[in-house]
Design an enzyme around this catalytic site. Structure first.
Site, short mmCIF file in Angstrom:
data_model
loop_
_atom_site.label_atom_id
_atom_site.label_comp_id
_atom_site.label_asym_id
_atom_site.label_seq_id
_atom_site.Cartn_x
_atom_site.Cartn_y
_atom_site.Cartn_z
N HIS A 1 -3.11 16.91 -72.68
CA HIS A 1 -1.89 16.25 -72.22
C HIS A 1 -0.65 17.06 -72.58
O HIS A 1 0.30 17.14 -71.80
CB HIS A 1 -1.78 14.85 -72.83
N ARG B 1 -9.72 1.10 -45.80
CA ARG B 1 -8.99 2.20 -46.45
C ARG B 1 -7.80 2.62 -45.58
O ARG B 1 -6.72 2.92 -46.08
CB ARG B 1 -9.97 3.36 -46.63
N ASP C 1 -5.95 18.99 -50.84
CA ASP C 1 -6.49 19.16 -49.49
C ASP C 1 -7.47 18.02 -49.22
O ASP C 1 -7.47 17.01 -49.94
CB ASP C 1 -7.11 20.55 -49.31
N GLY D 1 -10.59 17.71 -49.72
CA GLY D 1 -11.69 17.52 -50.68
C GLY D 1 -11.21 16.84 -51.96
O GLY D 1 -10.05 16.46 -52.09
N VAL D 2 -12.14 16.69 -52.92
CA VAL D 2 -11.79 16.13 -54.22
C VAL D 2 -11.62 17.28 -55.21
O VAL D 2 -12.58 17.98 -55.53
CB VAL D 2 -12.89 15.15 -54.71
N ASP D 3 -10.38 17.50 -55.65
CA ASP D 3 -10.06 18.56 -56.62
C ASP D 3 -10.41 19.96 -56.11
O ASP D 3 -10.80 20.84 -56.88
CB ASP D 3 -10.77 18.30 -57.97
N HIS E 1 -5.13 18.07 -62.97
CA HIS E 1 -6.52 17.81 -63.34
C HIS E 1 -6.79 18.38 -64.73
O HIS E 1 -6.43 19.52 -65.01
CB HIS E 1 -7.45 18.47 -62.30
N GLY F 1 0.79 6.84 -67.40
CA GLY F 1 2.00 7.49 -66.89
C GLY F 1 2.68 8.40 -67.89
O GLY F 1 3.91 8.54 -67.85
N ARG G 1 -7.35 7.16 -56.76
CA ARG G 1 -7.87 6.98 -55.39
C ARG G 1 -7.83 8.31 -54.67
O ARG G 1 -6.91 9.10 -54.88
CB ARG G 1 -7.04 5.97 -54.62
C1 GRF Z 1 -4.12 13.14 -66.73
O1 GRF Z 1 -4.95 13.58 -67.78
C2 GRF Z 1 -4.38 13.91 -65.47
O2 GRF Z 1 -4.89 15.19 -65.70
C3 GRF Z 1 -5.41 13.07 -64.76
O3 GRF Z 1 -5.07 11.74 -65.08
C4 GRF Z 1 -4.42 11.70 -66.35
C5 GRF Z 1 -3.19 10.87 -66.20
O4 GRF Z 1 -2.60 10.61 -67.45
N1 GRF Z 1 -5.40 13.35 -63.34
P1 GRF Z 1 -1.21 9.85 -67.57
O5 GRF Z 1 -1.34 8.53 -66.85
O6 GRF Z 1 -0.18 10.73 -66.93
O7 GRF Z 1 -0.99 9.68 -69.02
#
Ligand code: GRF
Length: 208
Positions: free
Chosen positions: A179, A73, A149, A151-153, A117, A20, A99
């Site tokens: 980060h 699900r 949407d 799809g995935v990413d 991402h 987080g 998920r």
């Molecule tokens: C991040 O690197 C984000 O890009 C990916 O999951 C990670 C989450 O990191 N989707 P955090 O839990 O916010 O530190």
């Protein structure tokens, strides 16, 4: 009154499975007025997610919805939708939520779910983007914030920022540098979304 508890601001849920740090950045942006929203809920599928501790420290309502406690699900997603409805959530930020939601869930919140991402999509989608980037030998990577949407990413891209990969860089070192980008890019993208500045034209996003 803490800004994160401000009334009448757009109500946002942050969904996390892990540490987080993006949640912390979002809360910081709310506190400093860079993101004019109320974080109404932090929801996790992992009871041990450190993100929940961060949320409780801020006095933000939390919910844990574990996939294994539901037979299907669809039942799991109904429980997530109920938790969101209970806090009158309008926008969702996926921040390391491990998920993938079904098309039916995405339709319910269409245009109102963002994901972050750690790669420049459409390169290196999926759960191992940083390792995949290094294994491939890409020399430039970065961060993408996109609308979710079916799809995935694959959803329309809101913001991206690039970063050169250093020679012989480890995944941990690269992730730390990614980060730092994420923590300013995600609040910016969320502010654009909740203030109604994003318009979709085809799969392209126009920022007003
Ligand atoms: C991040 O690197 C984000 O890009 C990916 O999951 C990670 C989450 O990191 N989707 P955090 O839990 O916010 O530190």
């Amino acid at each position: 009154m803490k800004r994160s508890l401000r009334r009448n601001a757009p109500r946002l849920a942050v969904l996390c499975s892990g540490r987080g740090t993006n949640l912390a950045a979002i809360l910081g942006a709310v506190t400093h007025g860079r993101l004019r929203a109320t974080v109404a809920l932090v929801l996790s599928d992992q009871p041990s997610a450190y993100a929940l501790v961060r949320a409780r420290r801020h006095g933000i309502p939390t919910a844990v919805v574990e996939r294994r406690q539901y037979p299907t699900r669809a039942a799991f997603e109904t429980a997530v939708l109920q938790a969101l409805a209970a806090q009158q959530v309008r926008y969702i930020a996926l921040a390391g939520f491990m998920r993938v939601f079904s098309p039916a869930f995405v339709r319910r919140y269409r245009g109102r779910i963002l994901n972050i991402h750690p790669a420049l999509l459409p390169a290196f989608p999926g759960a191992h983007a940083v390792q995949d980037t290094l294994r491939y030998g890409a020399t430039i990577t970065g961060v993408t914030v996109h609308l979710v949407d079916e799809g995935v990413d694959t959803g329309p891209i809101v913001l991206q920022e690039a970063l050169p990969v250093r020679p012989r860089e480890t995944a941990a070192a690269l992730l730390t540098r990614l980060h730092r980008i994420e923590h300013h890019l995600y609040p910016r993208a969320l502010q654009l979304l909740v203030s109604g500045k994003l318009r979709l034209r085809g799969r392209k996003i126009i920022i007003n």
